[in-house]
Design a protein around this motif. Structure first.
Motif: not given
Length: 146
Positions: A43-50, A58-64, A77-89
Motif C-alpha cells: 500500500t505504501a509503495f502504491v501511494k508513493k508511486t502515485i 498499474f498494468s500487466k504486460s500481456y493485457c489488451p 505524446k505523454q510518457e506514463p510511469y508504468v508498473v507491470e504487475l506480472d513482471e514483479r515478484d
C-alpha cells in the motif's frame, strides 16, 4: 605481587570480552541494516508511486486493455510511469493494495496527478471527450477512436 599466570588470565579475559563486544556490534549493525532494508508495504509503495509521478498506470504486460490505455498516452505524446504487475515478484500484493485503495482489482488502473482516473474504458472515454487532455494540461490531439 602479580604472578605471570594471573596476568595471562587477565589478558585472555580481555581478549574474550573484546571478541564478544565485537560480535555483538556486528550483529546489531546487521540487524539494523536488514530492518532498514525491509521493503515497505505494498500500500505504501502504491501511494508513493502515485504521488511521485504525474501519470501512473498499474498494468500487466500481456493485457489488451492495458495496451489500449497505454496507447492513449502514446497518442497524446505523454510518457506514463508504468508498473507491470506480472513482471514483479510482489505484483499480486500490489494488486491487492490497489483493490483496497480504488475498490477494483482489475488492470489497468490509471492515476493522473495523484487522482484515480479508472481503467481502460475510463481512460479512453476521458481521452475522447477531452477531459484527459485537460487533466494533463495539454492541448487536445485528434480524437480518433482507439
Amino acid at each position: 605481587m602479580v604472578t605471570p599466570s594471573a596476568t595471562s588470565a587477565n589478558v585472555s579475559l580481555l581478549q574474550y570480552v573484546s571478541v564478544i563486544t565485537l560480535m555483538l556490534s556486528i550483529l546489531t549493525a546487521s540487524y539494523c541494516t536488514s530492518v532498514e532494508a525491509k521493503p515497505k508495504s505494498s500500500t505504501a509503495f502504491v501511494k508513493k508511486t502515485i504521488s511521485s509521478h504525474s501519470v501512473v498506470i498499474f498494468s500487466k504486460s500481456y493485457c489488451p486493455y492495458c495496451r489500449r490505455a497505454k496507447a492513449v498516452f502514446k497518442e497524446l505524446k505523454q510518457e506514463p510511469y508504468v508498473v507491470e504487475l506480472d513482471e514483479r515478484d510482489d505484483g499480486g500484493k500490489i494488486q491487492d493494495a490497489l483493490s483496497k485503495i480504488v475498490g477494483r482489482r482489475t488492470v489497468p488502473q490509471v492515476f493522473i496527478n495523484g487522482k484515480h482516473l479508472g481503467g481502460s474504458d475510463d481512460t479512453v472515454e476521458a481521452y475522447g471527450n477531452g477531459e484527459l487532455a485537460k487533466l494533463l494540461g495539454i492541448d487536445s490531439v485528434g480524437e480518433d477512436e482507439l
